[in-house]
Design a protein around this motif. Structure first.
Motif, mmCIF file in Angstrom:
data_model
loop_
_atom_site.group_PDB
_atom_site.id
_atom_site.type_symbol
_atom_site.label_atom_id
_atom_site.label_comp_id
_atom_site.label_asym_id
_atom_site.label_seq_id
_atom_site.Cartn_x
_atom_site.Cartn_y
_atom_site.Cartn_z
ATOM 1 N N ALA A 47 -9.201 64.736 24.398
ATOM 2 C CA ALA A 47 -9.574 63.595 23.656
ATOM 3 C C ALA A 47 -11.130 63.141 23.840
ATOM 4 N N PHE A 48 -11.744 63.538 24.821
ATOM 5 C CA PHE A 48 -12.872 63.261 25.118
ATOM 6 C C PHE A 48 -13.800 64.375 24.636
ATOM 7 N N LEU A 49 -13.325 65.912 24.717
ATOM 8 C CA LEU A 49 -14.093 66.686 24.111
ATOM 9 C C LEU A 49 -14.070 67.010 22.440
ATOM 10 N N VAL A 50 -13.167 66.748 21.835
ATOM 11 C CA VAL A 50 -12.718 66.843 20.493
ATOM 12 C C VAL A 50 -14.087 66.222 19.502
ATOM 13 N N PRO A 51 -14.462 65.243 19.673
ATOM 14 C CA PRO A 51 -15.599 64.737 18.999
ATOM 15 C C PRO A 51 -16.657 65.602 18.903
ATOM 16 N N GLY A 52 -16.881 66.179 20.091
ATOM 17 C CA GLY A 52 -18.289 66.951 20.246
ATOM 18 C C GLY A 52 -18.061 68.299 19.365
ATOM 19 N N ARG A 53 -16.872 68.624 19.277
ATOM 20 C CA ARG A 53 -16.622 69.875 18.285
ATOM 21 C C ARG A 53 -16.343 69.461 16.967
ATOM 22 N N VAL A 54 -15.776 68.274 16.465
ATOM 23 C CA VAL A 54 -15.787 68.199 15.238
ATOM 24 C C VAL A 54 -17.213 67.807 14.599
ATOM 25 N N ILE A 55 -17.985 66.873 15.199
ATOM 26 C CA ILE A 55 -19.064 66.314 14.787
ATOM 27 C C ILE A 55 -20.236 67.217 15.033
#
Length: 134
Positions: free
Chosen positions: A40-48
């Motif tokens: 949950a914490f790492l996903v935004p860094g991969r999507v954005i």
């Protein structure tokens, strides 16, 4: 989402029985919850991903990336409760859903797309010099 997690846990605890579960149930739930919250914490860094400097403003594409990051991080934050629910019913004990719900509540509070977090994500999109139009 928070009230849904709490309701799922409460109904499950009162439905599955009086047995809390074993140490293995607790450790398995904790390990699974930690892994899902890390996602949950790492996903935004991969999507954005930062946009190239010469890109034309595209607010639809930018809002889609922000929405995807928010949605996926919320999904991963809620998953410990849902996996704990399945574990509780499979084993007939209440400890997996209680641990999963606890991690989910904390995760949802920490990864929820607040205005500050959305501004940070937007700044990440525009960090290479492109303007998103948002």
């Amino acid at each position: 989402m928070l009230s849904g997690v709490v309701l799922i846990a409460a109904v499950t605890v009162f439905t599955v029985g009086d047995e809390p579960g074993s140490l293995a149930d607790a450790l398995g739930s904790i390990a699974m919850s930690v892994a899902l919250l890390a996602a949950a914490f790492l996903v935004p860094g991969r999507v954005i991903r930062p946009w190239p400097a010469g890109s034309a403003p595209d607010p639809v594409k930018a809002s889609g990336q922000l929405r995807s990051a928010a949605f996926l991080s919320l999904v991963f934050a809620e998953l410990p409760a849902l996996v704990g629910l399945a574990g509780s019913f499979a084993r007939g004990v209440w400890l997996p859903v209680a641990i999963g719900a606890l991690f989910s509540v904390v995760g949802l509070l920490l990864v929820a797309p607040t205005a500050t977090r959305m501004r940070e994500w937007l700044a990440r999109l525009e960090s290479a010099g492109a303007h998103t139009g948002l």
